[in-house]
Design an enzyme around this catalytic site. Sequence first.
Site, PDB file in Angstrom:
ATOM      1  N   CYS A   3      -3.835   7.978   4.908  1.00 42.93           N
ATOM      2  CA  CYS A   3      -3.203   6.883   3.535  1.00 42.93           C
ATOM      3  C   CYS A   3      -4.447   7.274   3.251  1.00 42.93           C
ATOM      4  CB  CYS A   3      -3.556   5.771   4.048  1.00 42.93           C
ATOM      5  SG  CYS A   3      -1.958   4.826   4.761  1.00 42.93           S
TER       6      CYS A   3
ATOM      7  N   GLU B  85       1.328  -1.288   0.309  1.00 42.65           N
ATOM      8  CA  GLU B  85      -0.262   0.373   0.045  1.00 42.65           C
ATOM      9  C   GLU B  85       0.769   0.994  -0.152  1.00 42.65           C
ATOM     10  OE1 GLU B  85      -2.621   2.721   2.194  1.00 42.65           O
ATOM     11  OE2 GLU B  85      -2.761   1.066   3.557  1.00 42.65           O
TER      12      GLU B  85
END
Length: 462
Positions: free
Chosen positions: A264, A230
């Site tokens: 994020c 990620e």
Amino acid sequence: MTKTIKLISPVDGAVYAERPVLTGPEARVAVARARTAQPAWAALPLAERIAKVQAGIAALNAMKDDIVLELAGQMGRPTRYGGEFGGVNERSAYMASIAETALAPMVAEDSDRFRREIRREPVGVVFVIAPWNYPFLTAVNTIVPALIAGNAVVLKHASQTLLAGDRLAQALHQGGVPEDVFQNVVLDHQTTEELIAERSFGFVNFTGSVKGGQAIERAASGTFTATGLELGGKDPGYVRADADLDAAVDSLMDGAMFNSGQCCCGIERIYVHESLYGAFVEKAVAWVKAQKLGNPYDAETTMGPMAHRRFAELVRGQIAEAVAQGAKSMIDPADFPADDGGAYLAPQILVDVTHDMRVMREESFGPVVGIMPVSGDDQAVALMNDCDYGLTASIWTSDAEAASEIGARLETGTVFMNRCDYLDPALCWTGCKDTGRGAALSNLGYLAVTRPKSYHLKKVTK
């Protein structure tokens, strides 16, 4: 002389913690211990593994008061928010609740002649390289299912949140997870890459920058080691003409500014239908001006410093460059006297922005958002897709069917309607393009930390 990693607090620039770095031989011994301990852990009944992991999460909760203060000292998150325990508990509980079903064999036939099935086997040792921005939330996404599935786990936490790794190890060991089954290690980049290149792990999970993800891929090249990556994000929000304006402003601005923009899946660019644009910007500016930048230990503070001075400098550079190219800044930094030109950075809203500007294309990971008017869905979709990243996208509308149709056209991992900046543990957490690859949480999260093994058992000889 022993090499150490120093954690510099963004609160005052002082050394907050320091840890010795394992040498290459020491790190290999740690991995060997994990590999040796893993079979006995996997042999425990699933219910027993679940109970020990859940007991570890309970032990982590018991440390909450200390952890909240440590988070403020390590990476600047205000203590008023109480840490990350809501999300940690939600995700851990959900992954525990679905484990039996997610790990159950897939039976193709069970007759008097054959039993044919696919079982899920642990991959062995899982390596988790965790980030600093949500040091507990991001880590448990992989740690919990990996342990429950019967793997050993080696955790390397970010240098900015060294104490988070210590706390996770302390809690899980208190819960009954053996010390060799879960290990928190302090490594430098070189040893990290060497261990991966030596095929030390069955799966490597990394959350961080695109550059870091590329280094992981290079290290794993030719080893056939599975990776979950990620990486960066530049998540957009789109406010349609039929949106609830107040709800959209409140949620999208919180998504842009919470944790000083260091999320994020934080909102980094917003596209608003031209009929609502002026009102949206006006309300967004008022929302930001109501925030208080300051010492994260102060109960009145809503925004603390960024985790490191260099992160703030990157954002300041993007803002200055955009303004030089014609963007208009809507917030006077003087309204936030705590902005010291260092880690403490005033939030900013930019208008008159274009996609020729870095601030609308490259990850900022800070408290700045650009807002653009759009004529409708087609222009919004084109602009939302005009990006190298694809983690989440947020659509604000009263029409669920329209949101679904727009979502189908977006290059992203998750589509939200009337919410943002959230992980649903029942859904797969994933991304596309430069955001990386892989799947965490949901049933698919168990597939990442296990491998299929087929059994074709013939019960007769003729």
